[in-house]
Motif scaffolding. Sequence first.
Motif, PDB file in Angstrom:
ATOM      1  N   ILE A  14       0.663  -1.119  -0.048  1.00  0.00           N
ATOM      2  CA  ILE A  14       0.058   0.012   0.043  1.00  0.00           C
ATOM      3  C   ILE A  14       1.062   1.142   0.084  1.00  0.00           C
ATOM      4  O   ILE A  14       0.506   2.251  -0.726  1.00  0.00           O
ATOM      5  N   ASP A  26      -6.602   1.476  -7.704  1.00  0.00           N
ATOM      6  CA  ASP A  26      -7.292   0.630  -6.698  1.00  0.00           C
ATOM      7  C   ASP A  26      -8.341  -0.155  -7.574  1.00  0.00           C
ATOM      8  O   ASP A  26      -8.538  -0.133  -8.810  1.00  0.00           O
ATOM      9  N   GLU A  27      -9.083  -0.933  -6.607  1.00  0.00           N
ATOM     10  CA  GLU A  27      -9.820  -1.840  -7.262  1.00  0.00           C
ATOM     11  C   GLU A  27     -11.028  -0.998  -8.165  1.00  0.00           C
ATOM     12  O   GLU A  27     -11.566  -1.661  -9.228  1.00  0.00           O
TER      13      GLU A  27
END
Length: 223
Positions: A14, A26-27
């Motif tokens: 991270i 990010d996702e």
Amino acid sequence: KNLESLELHNVSWIDLPPLGDMFLVDESGEEHLCCTQSPTFNNLKFLRLSCIQRLSKWVVSCPHSVSYQNLKRLELTNTTNVESSCGGNGFCYLFAHLEVLIIFNCPELFEVPFFHPTCCQQEAPMAWFPRLESLTIKHCPNLLSLPPFPWTRGPCYVAVKHAGSVIEELVYENNGPRVSLSIFGYGVSDSTFWKVLDFSNLIELKELDVDSFPPLPLDHLGM
């Protein structure tokens, strides 16, 4: 802060080490700055980044220059979608001691990082690399442009393979007594590549081998 060598391979951290502004996706597809700002690496001499998961952009800027001032070797391997810019307002010497730059297997790169700073007063693309001796760019098929080479009349080494749509392989070697250049193309008729070569630094060329490439402009044969 005394670290001299750093290799990051296939990490999904991270927070990344202080190497400038590194953005991860990010996702949901949003970019986030994921790089600690301190302490910086005052003595870092070798850096290799390979397969950094979800890395979308690496912004190298003058405030972080202390992390790069002593770098002698930089390798980017399997790194996708990297961008670069400089955040300073004056002359930049971010890679003042860099001797070896290797970029390998980066299929999403459209330009070679660091050779097109957006803010520097230097106009020459090689201004960031006053001591560069060896440049290797391999398996970057989507490159739209290449930095000029050779960048010096002195000893240096350039190896380019499967970079862009014109060059299959190029090797330039100047080790003093032997100065040679070999170029192998894909047989396309695009002659714009010749503008990449700095013919003013090829006056000592002893050996030239060209295969499956557009004709060399006649005015350069008398270099």
